[in-house]
Structures are given as structure tokens and as C-alpha cells.
Design an enzyme around this catalytic site. Structure first.
Site, short mmCIF file in Angstrom:
data_model
loop_
_atom_site.label_atom_id
_atom_site.label_comp_id
_atom_site.label_asym_id
_atom_site.label_seq_id
_atom_site.Cartn_x
_atom_site.Cartn_y
_atom_site.Cartn_z
N HIS A 228 -1.06 -25.81 2.44
CA HIS A 228 -1.71 -24.62 3.00
C HIS A 228 -3.16 -24.94 3.40
CE1 HIS A 228 -2.88 -20.27 3.20
NE2 HIS A 228 -4.05 -20.78 2.85
N GLU A 229 -3.91 -25.54 2.48
CA GLU A 229 -5.33 -25.81 2.75
C GLU A 229 -5.49 -26.77 3.93
OE1 GLU A 229 -7.61 -23.98 1.52
OE2 GLU A 229 -6.25 -23.02 0.07
N HIS A 232 -5.88 -25.16 7.20
CA HIS A 232 -7.26 -24.76 7.55
C HIS A 232 -8.06 -25.96 8.03
CE1 HIS A 232 -6.75 -20.77 6.00
NE2 HIS A 232 -6.62 -21.14 4.72
N HIS A 238 -5.41 -17.71 8.59
CA HIS A 238 -4.31 -17.09 7.84
C HIS A 238 -3.35 -16.36 8.75
CE1 HIS A 238 -6.62 -17.26 3.82
NE2 HIS A 238 -5.80 -18.27 3.95
ZN LIG Z 1 -5.91 -20.15 3.18
#
Ligand SMILES: [Zn+2]
Ligand SMILES: *[C@@H]1O[C@H](CO)[C@@H](O)[C@H](O)[C@H]1NC(C)=O
Ligand SMILES: *[C@@H]1O[C@H](CO)[C@@H](O)[C@H](O)[C@H]1NC(C)=O
Ligand SMILES: [Zn+2]
Length: 475
Positions: A228-229, A232, A238
Site C-alpha cells: 500500500h505505502e 504512495h 487513496h
Molecule cells: Zn495510504
């Protein structure tokens, strides 16, 4: 700058097994330091400051945030999570605010950064600067490598680990205040954060060293949070799709079979173009409640709630809440497979039974009972029955639907009744096709077949209504 975390959202519960009771719990628990109302107001204030760009109190020493600003921010948060946009801190809003999540805001600077920051090269490097003591260095490296592969499989990007020099993406396990104006908050709450592509701190990823990091289904799986990170780090914000990797809240999924969801594939390919692989990857799409062709795999009641199973998800309909909540099956029951095919509740035993293929499981509340899965031969099915389409329990009998036939099990004598299977229409006139799912409520069987459901009144022994299946999901 990606995150503006300051204070921890207090986390009454992060274990999915407790979700069912969270309403009662949060009302019954003594709340230290302030009334429940004050505590909730503080929770809302903190959450909106961290994730929705609500101006921080105290920085503007003269004035507090006006109530209308909070209402607008609260509505924005409710819209993001698909909650009723009341602008009031409803119970369900407070519950979402207490879930463990990523520290990157859902709105504001990050998404609005002009020019959509991206890496200019596709051959990126990373370096693990600081490890955690909870996992061996080798295990951390394996999880990190696998998390990068999730993105390199779906894009032209490559990731190379270096052990010296300046990488594009620096990875570190750090705790509390760690020098980037976005302190971590101890166990739970914020798990990690990352910075958008750029020089220096750009692209870097920080994991909260106060979390318990794991390789399995215990909270929190490092691979899932890292993947997930890294989204970014590559420039993604998101997603509001609850099945997406870039959804802000943590949800466990089996790492060994993990495939990047389509929503995230679309996101990364919008920034960097298609994968270099000649066969473009495709990923699972999240079912949408209001899709007119939506069908269900299985439906059951559970202590007053109704659970609608679909692929690796289920919707949970709470009697007191208008909203239906979409969850991963694996978030609640890590050991259950996806694609549950039939389910029923035995109210007398206070158990719910779930079926897939020749196996079944028993749930007490949200916990799986010991000794399962078991074989459906327990019920006396011949070996020719390989799967059950739908099941429902009424009084002392359980009805099983298999193809165009129905079987009836007598729970008192603990045996399949003689004379079965029978054709479905001979037992339930008006139910002419295969049954996907069925459940019982107030002396009525609700049969679901394709995108329609049939209300079968047990007293009158006939169908009294036919309507769209997804009306049950408020569509
Ligand atoms: Zn996030
Ligand atoms: C990435 O590719 C560019 C252009 O081909 C090259 O100049 C650069 O050295 C490469 N970087 C790494 C880390 O391999
Ligand atoms: C996950 O791994 C940890 C550490 O190895 C272990 O203590 C824990 O029991 C495991 N949890 C599950 C659900 O297997
Ligand atoms: Zn940080």
C-alpha cells in the site's frame, strides 16, 4: 509532504472479531478523561485534522474551528467511505474513524499536488535504512521485495535494492516523533506513511516501529502495508474502492495468493503506462452493490444481522443501520476460503454454518468453531453431491438446494429425511430456477436466483413478491 499526523485516534478495538459488539462496547466502556461526548468530539477533531485538512486547533490561537467547517469536513469523510453524509458523528462514522489505517491524508495537498508527481525514470532503487526487531532482516527483505513486485508486475517500473548510497525510496521502521512533522502514535491507529515521488524525502516510506509486524494473518502483515505505502511512493493517492490496495484502512488478505486489484492497476498504468509484459495483468474488481446484474453466492442471518456473500467479500446489513458494509471474508475469518456457496443460521444452536464444495464450517458469532471444516457427508449426502447451492434452516429442519432439487435434514433425528431430494417447484411452487441463496426471516423464505429475489410465504405456501436482489443493499 504527505502526512500531518499528530495525535492517536483512540482505538477501542481493532480486532474484527469484536466488530459485532463494538456499538455496545463503546457505550459501556468507562472513558478515561472526559465524557463519551467529549471523547468523540476529540476523536472527530483529530481524525479530520490528520486526514481531511481540518485546520489544527491551537495553531489559530484566537478562534476554534467553526462548527460548519467541521460539518463540511465530516461530510467529505463520510462521502469518501460511502457513509450517510449527515455531517454528524454517527456511530458508524466513529467506527470507521477507529480502524487502523495509513497515515497519508485522504484529501488535500496529496491529491491536489500540481502536475501529478511521478518518477522520471522507471528503474528505481530502494534501501532499507532501519529494520524492525520483530522480524529477521531476511523476512523484512522478502516482504519488501514482494510488495514492490506487486507494482512492477503491473507497470514498466523496476525496483532494485541497494545497500549503500542514496536510493530513490528509503524505507525505515521508526517510532513516535521521527523528524518529518508526522509523528507516529504507538500501537494501532496509524500504521505507516509514505511521501510522493520527489527528491530527498520524496518516495520514502516509514513504518510505525510500535506496531507488531508479521508475515501471517496476525496484525499487521508487513507485505500488505508495504505494498500500500509503495503505491504512495509511486504517486498514487487513496482510493474509495474498499477492495483496492490503495483504500486507506487496513484489511488482511492472503499474501500467498495476492493479486493487485484492477482499481490499482488502472491507477499505476495511468501514471506510468502499461506493463512491459506482453500479457497485461488484470485484477479483481470489487462488486458494486447497485450493479443491476449483481447476484449472491450465499446469504444468512447472524444474530439479527444479514450477511450477503459474494466472491471474497460479504456485505453486512445491520438491523439498526441503513448502511450496508462491504468487508473481505478474510478480514473476519482468515482461515475461510473465498466463494462461500451456501449458508444458514441455526438459531437454537446459535450457530451459522457456511458451505463450500464438500466442506462446511460452523461460526459462533464471528468466531469459527473448533474442529472445522468438516465434510457434508455428516448430513447424509451421497458422494454424488459435490457442492450445495443454498441452505436455510426453519424450526427443526434444514433445507439444502442442489441444482434443481431440495433435500431436507431433520435436526432432531439427525438424518436426511426419507423421500428427498424432491424437485424445488414441487416443494416451493413459483421457484422455478436454480437457487443461488436463501434465508429465512419472520416465516418467510427469501429465495435469490440471478438478479431477482422471491418472497415465499411459508404460511400461504406461495410467492408473494418478486423484486431486484440488490434492493436488499439499499439500491
Ligand atoms: Zn495510504
Ligand atoms: C536508470 O536508467 C537511466 C537511463 O537509462 C540510467 O541513466 C540510470 O543510471 C539508471 N539507473 C539505475 C539506478 O540503474
Ligand atoms: C503469526 O506469527 C507470529 C510470529 O511468528 C505468531 O506468534 C502468531 O501466532 C502467528 N499468527 C497466526 C494467526 O498464525
Ligand atoms: Zn515519517
Amino acid at each position: 509532504m504527505a502526512a500531518f499526523a499528530e495525535k492517536a485516534p483512540f482505538s477501542l478495538r481493532t480486532l474484527p472479531g469484536l466488530l459485532l459488539f463494538s456499538v455496545q462496547l463503546s457505550q459501556a466502556l468507562p472513558v478515561p478523561g472526559g465524557s463519551p461526548g467529549e471523547k468523540n468530539a476529540q476523536l472527530v477533531q483529530d481524525y479530520l485534522e490528520k486526514f481531511y485538512q481540518l485546520p489544527r486547533e491551537g495553531l489559530r490561537s484566537e478562534r476554534q474551528n467553526s462548527p460548519s467547517v467541521i460539518v463540511e469536513k465530516l461530510k467529505e469523510m463520510q462521502r469518501f467511505f460511502g457513509l450517510d453524509e449527515t455531517g454528524k458523528p454517527s456511530q458508524e462514522t466513529l467506527e470507521v474513524m477507529q480502524q487502523p489505517r495509513c497515515g497519508v491524508p485522504d484529501s488535500g495537498d496529496f491529491m491536489l499536488t500540481p502536475g501529478n508527481p511521478k518518477w522520471k525514470e522507471t528503474n528505481l532503487t530502494y534501501r532499507i535504512i532501519k529494520y524492525t526487531k520483530q522480524l529477521s532482516e531476511a523476512d523484512v527483505e522478502t516482504a519488501i521485495k514482494k510488495a514492490f513486485q506487486v507494482w512492477s508486475n503491473a507497470s514498466p517500473l523496476t525496483f532494485t535494492k541497494i545497500s549503500q548510497g542514496e536510493p530513490d525510496i528509503k524505507i525505515a521502521f521508526v517510532r513516535g516523533d521521527h523528524g518529518d512533522n508526522s509523528p507516529f502514535d504507538g500501537p494501532n491507529g496509524i500504521l505507516a506513511h509514505a511521501f510522493q515521488p520527489g527528491q530527498g524525502i520524496g518516495g520514502d516510506v516509514h513504518f510505525d516501529a510500535d506496531e507488531t509486524w508479521t508475515q501471517n494473518s496476525s496484525n499487521y502483515n508487513l507485505f500488505l502495508v508495504a505494498a500500500h505505502e509503495f503505491g504512495h511512493s509511486l504517486g498514487l493517492a487513496h482510493s474509495t474502492d474498499p477492495g483496492a490496495l490503495m483504500y486507506p484502512n487496513y484489511a488482511f488478505r492472503d499474501p500467498s495468493t495476492y493479486t493487485l486489484p484492477q482499481d490499482d492497476i488502472n491507477g499505476i498504468q495511468t501514471i506510468y503506462g502499461p506493463s512491459s509484459n506482453p500479457i497485461q495483468p488484470t485484477g479483481p474488481t470489487t462488486p458494486t452493490a447497485c450493479d443491476p446484474s449483481l447476484t449472491f453466492d450465499a446469504i444468512t442471518t447472524l444474530r439479527g444481522e444479514i450477511l450477503f456473500f459474494k466472491d471474497k467479500y460479504f456485505w453486512r446489513k445491520h438491523p439498526q443501520m441503513r448502511r450496508v458494509e462491504l468487508n473481505f471474508i478474510s478480514l473476519f475469518w482468515p482461515s475461510l476460503p473465498d466463494g462461500i456457496q451456501a449458508a444458514y443460521e441455526d438459531v437454537d444452536k446459535d450457530l451459522v454454518f457456511l458451505f463450500k464444495g464438500c466442506q462446511y464450517w460452523a461460526l459462533s458469532g464471528y468466531d469459527i468453531e473448533q474442529g472445522y471444516p468438516r465434510s457434508i457427508s455428516d448430513y447424509g449426502f451421497p458422494s454424488s453431491v459435490r457442492a450445495i447451492d443454498a441452505a436455510v434452516h426453519y424450526r427443526t429442519q434444514t433445507y439444502f438446494f442442489v441444482n434443481d432439487e431440495v433435500w431436507r435434514y431433520d435436526n432432531e433425528r439427525q438424518s436426511m429425511e426419507a423421500g428427498y431430494p424432491k424437485s424445488i417447484p414441487s416443494m416451493f411452487p413459483g421457484i422455478e430456477s436454480r437457487v443461488d441463496a436463501v434465508f429465512q426471516q419472520n416465516y418467510v423464505f427469501y429465495f435469490f436466483s440471478g438478479p431477482r429475489y422471491y418472497t415465499f410465504n411459508l404460511g400461504a405456501q406461495r410467492v408473494t413478491k418478486i423484486d431486484r436482489s440488490n434492493k436488499w443493499l439499499n439500491c
